[in-house]
Design a protein around this motif. Structure first.
Motif, PDB file in Angstrom:
ATOM      1  N   ASP A  80       1.066  -1.346  -0.090  1.00  0.00           N
ATOM      2  CA  ASP A  80       0.122  -0.343   0.106  1.00  0.00           C
ATOM      3  C   ASP A  80       1.137   1.036  -0.110  1.00  0.00           C
ATOM      4  N   VAL A  81       2.067   1.357  -0.416  1.00  0.00           N
ATOM      5  CA  VAL A  81       2.998   2.313  -0.745  1.00  0.00           C
ATOM      6  C   VAL A  81       3.118   2.485  -2.160  1.00  0.00           C
ATOM      7  N   ASN A  82       3.474   4.047  -2.239  1.00  0.00           N
ATOM      8  CA  ASN A  82       4.279   3.966  -3.877  1.00  0.00           C
ATOM      9  C   ASN A  82       5.036   2.790  -4.608  1.00  0.00           C
ATOM     10  N   PHE A  83       4.674   3.512  -5.597  1.00  0.00           N
ATOM     11  CA  PHE A  83       5.689   2.458  -6.789  1.00  0.00           C
ATOM     12  C   PHE A  83       6.992   3.334  -7.199  1.00  0.00           C
ATOM     13  N   ILE A  84       8.169   2.584  -6.547  1.00  0.00           N
ATOM     14  CA  ILE A  84       9.208   3.580  -7.141  1.00  0.00           C
ATOM     15  C   ILE A  84       9.441   2.773  -8.551  1.00  0.00           C
ATOM     16  N   LYS A  85       9.546   3.856  -9.860  1.00  0.00           N
ATOM     17  CA  LYS A  85      10.240   3.675 -10.844  1.00  0.00           C
ATOM     18  C   LYS A  85      11.380   3.580 -11.025  1.00  0.00           C
ATOM     19  N   GLY A  86      11.787   2.921 -11.649  1.00  0.00           N
ATOM     20  CA  GLY A  86      13.571   2.818 -11.914  1.00  0.00           C
ATOM     21  C   GLY A  86      14.505   2.177 -10.384  1.00  0.00           C
ATOM     22  N   GLY A  87      12.921   1.207  -9.287  1.00  0.00           N
ATOM     23  CA  GLY A  87      13.365   0.607  -7.922  1.00  0.00           C
ATOM     24  C   GLY A  87      13.467  -0.954  -8.458  1.00  0.00           C
ATOM     25  N   TRP A  88      13.574  -1.459  -7.113  1.00  0.00           N
ATOM     26  CA  TRP A  88      13.808  -2.988  -7.497  1.00  0.00           C
ATOM     27  C   TRP A  88      12.835  -3.702  -6.853  1.00  0.00           C
ATOM     28  N   ILE A  89      11.103  -3.174  -7.325  1.00  0.00           N
ATOM     29  CA  ILE A  89       9.856  -3.148  -7.393  1.00  0.00           C
ATOM     30  C   ILE A  89       9.828  -4.209  -8.147  1.00  0.00           C
ATOM     31  N   HIS A  90      10.104  -3.963  -9.325  1.00  0.00           N
ATOM     32  CA  HIS A  90      10.122  -5.071 -10.943  1.00  0.00           C
ATOM     33  C   HIS A  90      11.115  -5.472 -11.565  1.00  0.00           C
ATOM     34  N   ARG A  91      11.989  -5.588 -10.873  1.00  0.00           N
ATOM     35  CA  ARG A  91      13.338  -5.479 -11.616  1.00  0.00           C
ATOM     36  C   ARG A  91      14.283  -6.688 -10.911  1.00  0.00           C
ATOM     37  N   ASN A  92      15.398  -7.299 -11.098  1.00  0.00           N
ATOM     38  CA  ASN A  92      16.896  -7.439 -10.019  1.00  0.00           C
ATOM     39  C   ASN A  92      18.011  -7.972 -11.439  1.00  0.00           C
ATOM     40  N   LYS A  93      18.868  -8.571 -10.758  1.00  0.00           N
ATOM     41  CA  LYS A  93      19.983  -8.878 -11.457  1.00  0.00           C
ATOM     42  C   LYS A  93      20.179 -10.090 -11.687  1.00  0.00           C
ATOM     43  N   ILE A  94      20.986 -10.878 -12.161  1.00  0.00           N
ATOM     44  CA  ILE A  94      21.676 -11.815 -12.572  1.00  0.00           C
ATOM     45  C   ILE A  94      22.895 -12.581 -12.884  1.00  0.00           C
ATOM     46  N   ILE A 135      17.113  -8.387 -15.295  1.00  0.00           N
ATOM     47  CA  ILE A 135      16.354  -9.353 -15.121  1.00  0.00           C
ATOM     48  C   ILE A 135      14.584  -7.839 -15.258  1.00  0.00           C
ATOM     49  N   ASN A 136      13.921  -7.895 -16.151  1.00  0.00           N
ATOM     50  CA  ASN A 136      12.732  -6.937 -15.927  1.00  0.00           C
ATOM     51  C   ASN A 136      11.064  -7.231 -15.449  1.00  0.00           C
ATOM     52  N   LEU A 137      10.503  -7.905 -14.649  1.00  0.00           N
ATOM     53  CA  LEU A 137       9.473  -7.808 -15.272  1.00  0.00           C
ATOM     54  C   LEU A 137       8.096  -6.382 -16.197  1.00  0.00           C
ATOM     55  N   PRO A 138       7.585  -6.441 -16.969  1.00  0.00           N
ATOM     56  CA  PRO A 138       7.192  -5.504 -17.814  1.00  0.00           C
ATOM     57  C   PRO A 138       5.655  -5.500 -17.460  1.00  0.00           C
ATOM     58  N   LEU A 139       5.534  -4.408 -16.937  1.00  0.00           N
ATOM     59  CA  LEU A 139       4.250  -3.417 -16.248  1.00  0.00           C
ATOM     60  C   LEU A 139       3.420  -2.560 -17.210  1.00  0.00           C
ATOM     61  N   ARG A 140       2.564  -2.474 -16.779  1.00  0.00           N
ATOM     62  CA  ARG A 140       1.836  -1.508 -17.291  1.00  0.00           C
ATOM     63  C   ARG A 140       1.790  -0.689 -16.975  1.00  0.00           C
ATOM     64  N   LYS A 141       1.635   0.269 -17.386  1.00  0.00           N
ATOM     65  CA  LYS A 141       1.088   2.409 -17.236  1.00  0.00           C
ATOM     66  C   LYS A 141       1.292   2.279 -15.440  1.00  0.00           C
ATOM     67  N   ALA A 142       2.900   2.028 -15.711  1.00  0.00           N
ATOM     68  CA  ALA A 142       3.438   2.018 -14.179  1.00  0.00           C
ATOM     69  C   ALA A 142       3.160   3.666 -14.135  1.00  0.00           C
ATOM     70  N   SER A 143       3.738   3.994 -12.555  1.00  0.00           N
ATOM     71  CA  SER A 143       3.686   5.444 -12.736  1.00  0.00           C
ATOM     72  C   SER A 143       3.893   5.487 -10.444  1.00  0.00           C
ATOM     73  N   SER A 144       5.124   6.258 -10.423  1.00  0.00           N
ATOM     74  CA  SER A 144       4.874   6.747  -9.074  1.00  0.00           C
ATOM     75  C   SER A 144       4.268   6.787  -8.132  1.00  0.00           C
ATOM     76  N   ASN A 145       3.128   7.816  -8.756  1.00  0.00           N
ATOM     77  CA  ASN A 145       1.397   8.561  -7.632  1.00  0.00           C
ATOM     78  C   ASN A 145       1.003   7.000  -8.228  1.00  0.00           C
ATOM     79  N   LYS A 146       0.785   5.763  -8.724  1.00  0.00           N
ATOM     80  CA  LYS A 146       0.303   4.595  -8.019  1.00  0.00           C
ATOM     81  C   LYS A 146       0.650   3.589  -6.860  1.00  0.00           C
ATOM     82  N   TYR A 147       0.240   3.103  -6.336  1.00  0.00           N
ATOM     83  CA  TYR A 147       0.365   1.910  -5.270  1.00  0.00           C
ATOM     84  C   TYR A 147       0.891   1.106  -5.846  1.00  0.00           C
TER      85      TYR A 147
END
Length: 235
Positions: free
Chosen positions: A33-47, A56-68
């Motif tokens: 229930d906190v804001n999504f951080i673009k360019g952070g680690w919520i949807h990606r990591n390194k192998i 490796i990136n998890l593709p998102l639809r209309k991701a925005s730091s204005n959304k939880y």
């Protein structure tokens, strides 16, 4: 009974320190229930690819730091998901524990879920199961918290609801919290600092701080359990 509590937002196959924190507490709260951080680690990591860390990136639809986080959707189609799997397969097919680990990752990555928060919640629980972490996991949006609280006050409120005696946070958040405020509520505050963890990878030069995927591919479960306890709690 008083409990040890940890709270953090979910990430995409985070590094071993994340799992150390979950393992160190009795109750762990996923902050969906906190804001999504673009360019952070919520949807990606390194192998590890060719001796270097690659995303490796998890593709998102209309991701925005204005959304939880729980308002973000995944582009969960076969093409995008297969790209992630093939990248992992190419990177680790010669790793010693590939045959054990890849089916676990495949089950997680191919799950039929488009909500980012729910997708990551399932990921966290499945990796905990593989690592034999038995901590009870909660989702923040399902906890009836005092309305209007933010930051540290909200964390303290969650801790009180879960009857925490000790709140443990990752070391990176040390400047965000006050020992005095927690003490005033009858709780202790500590920060988890991961010790130097090294293991044999495909190359001679060790590449640190990669996704838990790398740890799992190159180490048996018993060894990873030992790694989960390689940290110190600092004030």
């Amino acid at each position: 009974m008083r409990e040890k509590v940890g709270i953090m937002q979910p990430y995409f196959f985070p590094y071993i320190g994340y799992w150390q924190l979950i393992n160190a507490v009795d109750r762990y709260v996923i902050r969906n229930d906190v804001n999504f951080i673009k360019g952070g680690w919520i949807h990606r990591n390194k192998i590890l690819i060719n001796g270097e860390g690659h995303f490796i990136n998890l593709p998102l639809r209309k991701a925005s730091s204005n959304k939880y986080i729980n308002e973000i959707e995944i582009l969960n189609d076969a093409s995008n998901i297969n790209k992630i799997l093939r990248k992992i397969e190419s990177a680790y097919r010669k790793a010693p524990y590939y045959q054990d680990v890849f089916p676990v990752l495949e089950k997680i990555i191919t799950q039929d879920e488009e909500n980012l928060a729910k997708y990551l919640q399932y990921l966290i629980k499945e990796i905990c199961r593989y690592l034999s972490i038995e901590t009870k996991i909660y989702v923040a949006s399902e906890i009836e918290m005092t309305p209007g609280l933010k930051g540290q006050d909200r964390v303290i409120d969650i801790c009180k609801i879960l009857q925490a005696e000790l709140y443990i946070n990752a070391i990176g958040g040390k400047e965000l919290y006050s020992h005095e405020e927690f003490n005033n509520q009858g709780m202790q505050l500590r920060f988890l600092k991961t010790s130097d963890i090294m293991y044999h990878q495909a190359k001679d030069e060790f590449v640190p701080n990669l996704s838990i995927i790398d740890v799992m591919m190159f180490n048996e479960q018993k060894k990873i359990k030992e790694m989960l306890n390689k940290y110190e709690l600092v004030e």
